[in-house]
Enzyme design. Sequence first.
Site, mmCIF file in Angstrom:
data_model
loop_
_atom_site.group_PDB
_atom_site.id
_atom_site.type_symbol
_atom_site.label_atom_id
_atom_site.label_comp_id
_atom_site.label_asym_id
_atom_site.label_seq_id
_atom_site.Cartn_x
_atom_site.Cartn_y
_atom_site.Cartn_z
ATOM 1 N N ALA A 22 0.801 -1.328 0.145
ATOM 2 C CA ALA A 22 0.014 -0.066 0.091
ATOM 3 C C ALA A 22 1.040 1.140 0.020
ATOM 4 C CB ALA A 22 -1.002 -0.054 1.212
ATOM 5 N N GLY A 79 0.824 -5.035 1.063
ATOM 6 C CA GLY A 79 -0.286 -5.243 0.302
ATOM 7 C C GLY A 79 0.199 -5.834 -1.321
ATOM 8 N N GLU A 86 -0.178 -9.450 -0.387
ATOM 9 C CA GLU A 86 -1.535 -9.720 -0.398
ATOM 10 C C GLU A 86 -2.421 -9.752 -1.507
ATOM 11 O OE1 GLU A 86 -2.145 -6.501 2.808
ATOM 12 O OE2 GLU A 86 -2.970 -8.085 3.955
ATOM 13 N N GLU A 120 4.289 -5.105 7.843
ATOM 14 C CA GLU A 120 3.202 -3.935 8.380
ATOM 15 C C GLU A 120 3.381 -3.879 9.822
ATOM 16 O OE1 GLU A 120 2.469 -6.336 6.105
ATOM 17 O OE2 GLU A 120 0.893 -5.409 4.669
HETATM 18 N N1 3HC Z 1 4.388 3.235 -0.134
HETATM 19 C C1 3HC Z 1 4.865 4.618 -0.592
HETATM 20 N N2 3HC Z 1 6.466 4.590 -0.787
HETATM 21 C C2 3HC Z 1 7.128 3.773 -0.611
HETATM 22 C C3 3HC Z 1 6.870 2.128 -0.244
HETATM 23 C C4 3HC Z 1 5.149 2.287 0.249
HETATM 24 N N3 3HC Z 1 4.757 0.949 0.612
HETATM 25 N N4 3HC Z 1 7.716 1.560 0.069
HETATM 26 C C5 3HC Z 1 8.937 2.325 -0.293
HETATM 27 N N5 3HC Z 1 8.572 3.582 -0.702
HETATM 28 C C6 3HC Z 1 9.250 4.749 -1.257
HETATM 29 C C7 3HC Z 1 10.356 5.052 -0.218
HETATM 30 O O1 3HC Z 1 9.649 5.914 0.602
HETATM 31 C C8 3HC Z 1 11.380 5.677 -1.060
HETATM 32 O O2 3HC Z 1 11.037 7.109 -1.513
HETATM 33 P P1 3HC Z 1 11.927 8.237 -1.875
HETATM 34 O O3 3HC Z 1 12.704 7.581 -3.132
HETATM 35 O O4 3HC Z 1 11.140 9.437 -2.058
HETATM 36 O O5 3HC Z 1 12.859 8.181 -0.686
HETATM 37 C C9 3HC Z 1 11.413 4.896 -2.190
HETATM 38 O O6 3HC Z 1 10.176 4.100 -2.259
HETATM 39 C C10 3HC Z 1 12.752 3.831 -2.158
HETATM 40 O O7 3HC Z 1 12.328 3.259 -1.004
HETATM 41 P P2 3HC Z 1 13.657 2.840 -0.030
HETATM 42 O O8 3HC Z 1 14.568 4.222 -0.266
HETATM 43 O O9 3HC Z 1 13.525 2.333 1.212
HETATM 44 O O10 3HC Z 1 14.342 1.841 -0.896
HETATM 45 P P3 3HC Z 1 14.825 0.237 -0.715
HETATM 46 O O11 3HC Z 1 15.124 -0.290 -2.103
HETATM 47 O O12 3HC Z 1 16.001 0.317 0.258
HETATM 48 O O13 3HC Z 1 13.824 -0.511 -0.020
HETATM 49 C C11 3HC Z 1 11.634 -1.315 0.156
HETATM 50 C C12 3HC Z 1 12.547 -0.830 -0.810
HETATM 51 C C13 3HC Z 1 12.088 -2.831 0.621
HETATM 52 C C14 3HC Z 1 10.158 -1.625 -0.562
HETATM 53 C C15 3HC Z 1 11.474 -0.472 1.427
HETATM 54 O O14 3HC Z 1 11.041 0.805 0.871
HETATM 55 C C16 3HC Z 1 10.391 -1.093 2.194
HETATM 56 O O15 3HC Z 1 10.455 -1.815 3.298
HETATM 57 N N6 3HC Z 1 9.202 -0.347 2.169
HETATM 58 C C17 3HC Z 1 7.725 -0.515 3.002
HETATM 59 C C18 3HC Z 1 7.295 -1.921 2.676
HETATM 60 C C19 3HC Z 1 6.000 -1.786 3.548
HETATM 61 O O16 3HC Z 1 6.002 -1.547 4.776
HETATM 62 N N7 3HC Z 1 4.929 -2.270 3.011
HETATM 63 C C20 3HC Z 1 3.781 -2.379 3.675
HETATM 64 C C21 3HC Z 1 2.902 -1.036 3.324
HETATM 65 S S1 3HC Z 1 1.466 -1.269 4.422
HETATM 66 C C22 3HC Z 1 0.447 -2.034 3.496
HETATM 67 O O17 3HC Z 1 0.734 -2.612 2.582
HETATM 68 C C23 3HC Z 1 -0.960 -2.271 4.344
HETATM 69 C C24 3HC Z 1 -1.602 -3.171 3.608
HETATM 70 O O18 3HC Z 1 -1.528 -4.171 4.429
HETATM 71 C C25 3HC Z 1 -3.265 -2.871 3.775
#
Ligand code: 3HC
Length: 694
Positions: free
Chosen positions: A62, A103, A106, A126
């Site tokens: 997400a 997501g 998922e 998450e």
């Molecule tokens: N949403 C929006 N932006 C995101 C994102 C996300 N889920 N994941 C990463 N980004 C953005 C980062 O903010 C960053 O932005 P920037 O270039 O402006 O700084 C860019 O993507 C690159 O991210 P990283 O610098 O962290 O790059 P890496 O390659 O080191 O890592 C990653 C990539 C492993 C995807 C890491 O960013 C990460 O762990 N992201 C979060 C993943 C996460 O927690 N997903 C769950 C989201 S909640 C969800 O899905 C709810 C659902 O269950 C309903």
Amino acid sequence: MTQLAYQVLDGIALIVMQNPPVNSMGHIQRRQILNALERSGEDAQIRAVVITGSEEVFSGGADITEFGTPKANRQPTLRDIIEALDEFPKPVIAAIDGICLGGGLELALAAHYRIATRRAVVGLPEVKLGLLPGAGGTQRLPRLVGLERGLDMIVHGKKERAAALADTRLFDLIVEDGVADAAVAFARRRLEAGDAPPRTRDIRMTEPDAEAFLQVVRRNISAANPRFPAPMQCVEAVAGCLLPFDEGIRKERALFVQLMSTPESAALRHVFAAERAAAKVPGITKETPRRVIQRVGVVGAGTMGTGICMSFLNAGIPVTLLDLDGDVLARGVATIRKHYDATMRKGRISATELEKRMSLLGTTRMYGDLKDADLVVEAVFEDMAIKEKVFRALDEALKPGAILATNTSTLDVNVIAGFVKRPEDVLGLHFFSPANVMRLLEIVRADRTSAEVLATALAVAKTIGKQPVVSGVCDGFIGNRMLNGYRTAGEELLLLGASPREIDRALEDFGFAMGPYRMGDLAGLDIGWAIRKRRQAEHPDRDFSSVADRLCEAGRFGQKTGAGWYRYEEGGRIPHEDPVVADILDAYRRENSIEPSSFTPREIVDRCVFALVNEGARIVEEGVSQRVSDLDIVYLNGYGFPLQRGGPMHYAQQVGIFNVVRALRRFAAHSRIPDFWQPAALLSSLANSGEALT
Ligand code: 3HC
Ligand code: NAI
């Protein structure tokens, strides 16, 4: 804005998500995926659908930036897409390469089939944002990988390579490469076989003793996570997969919504964004040239030098360690080997890895041996005259284009840069002790540091797994300058009547791992005493004295002498209150005509934390820090500020800047150091305007 490509390959629709950097499922992406699904559903020529991303990323989940905004719930939601997938009458195959998280996973779990490359990385992280998977993940993942494994991945936010999950039902096929082509071929085979698309929701959980297992997990998880609600709620949501599917989904949803509004999740989401923001510097872009760092030199084989060496060796970068004293060098190398031996005994590295790291380490007593280094980090005694000698020697020895960094914690990096003929190549790299463990790296940008050198330092931080924060030059940079404010507030509390134990306890209950006085005893009070004496000699017109001087004068240096702010049993680490300290404090109060008062834990926390916030605001006002959230990252990663509070500045925002300013004014009104408590102009103006501290 197009965020996906739609292609038809002889009766098979290929939906390719194209929303860099991580194909996050923002509103536009969601709408386009659903449109593409509907289009392929309506097109009689289409017999199956493949959804995929790029080689680097299927989806990061997400869109976190939408959380807390109306966009997050704008339809179609992720749940709408997942429901559409689940019910889709034609087979849908998720073709996964690269990252597939939250997501994104998922969505794949609701597809009828999943194909991944061996290297693909999947997970439901998450919980690290204080949430739980809210789009069916807690119900579908355990159905495919089993209760125990699914729970473990969800509760800890663990990421796994697809190859490691080959023994589960998660993937129908694992390939080396070319996952989209493999998925198209797989779809054709399924169509030929005429199978009805299987749905994950139809899998029945048949784990024996599931309830008993969950009871044990509940006990362990609640004991291990006293300050965060999300891990426990993950367990409750996963427990829902023993219920009928729709009931389990309803439970998951309710818990997800609940967690989304917790202060802990707000803090963790703030930290996620703040960590990424900290690595950005206005004026430094992708186009800014970076220098290649292949060989590193470290000068000074003491506490910091050896830790800094390991930070580079761990990343596979060869290091030459220089010290003038051969015995010190030998001790430094022995320290490094001892550390790696212990790491190996804990099973964290192999014997081969240990030897590989040690083989990357060289030693020397001659500056000439650093001539090939691309970067040299100086970590010699904290003395400007010695730093001058070292930098002049480095200037002579290093090749053009090498970066010269100092690890100084208190000295002026502009002065140090003035010792060399290439000040644009000089900056501070302020590691924290132990340098191989602590994640924080303050990058100190001196007045003449070039953009190229700064950009290279930021890239180096990423390579060695450190969290960079850029600071300008000032006394203590960001972290130690804020720490001074915190200590001053603590000292005033002591003088006004609070005991070290009361202050420590209040701050530990707030969430700090250790209060300032227990911490002082652990680190050694003599270090601060020496610094105060040095500063007093440098600035005789100012008063650097502290009540801590009295303790040091009495030989109480902390744990190492069995007594400091507390008393310790022979060789023990448990702090006991000591009447001798109470007497020292009473005498100090009498000399200063102070009538002791009592303080509530809340007042103690407010004074210490708002002092941090006030100094932080001044640091931003002066331009030493480029943004408020950087201060949170420094304090969380370098000084043990409780993560669930999101950092001092985030905490202040939650309390309300208006309330912080009112408290600061109240503290100033009855203080002997009223200037210290004067609210920073930035805070006062926000308190007036009601705007946020960002
Ligand atoms: N949403 C929006 N932006 C995101 C994102 C996300 N889920 N994941 C990463 N980004 C953005 C980062 O903010 C960053 O932005 P920037 O270039 O402006 O700084 C860019 O993507 C690159 O991210 P990283 O610098 O962290 O790059 P890496 O390659 O080191 O890592 C990653 C990539 C492993 C995807 C890491 O960013 C990460 O762990 N992201 C979060 C993943 C996460 O927690 N997903 C769950 C989201 S909640 C969800 O899905 C709810 C659902 O269950 C309903
Ligand atoms: P240390 O005393 O453990 O080590 C200093 C080393 O420098 C010694 O091994 C000494 O032999 C060597 N040295 C002295 N003069 C030298 C010279 N002219 N040429 C080559 N080597 C020389 O000191 P420590 O604690 O490692 O600190 C080093 C620097 O790191 C200081 O600037 C300190 O302020 C800074 N720092 C220290 C932190 C800490 O927690 N100890 C944290 C962050 C920064």
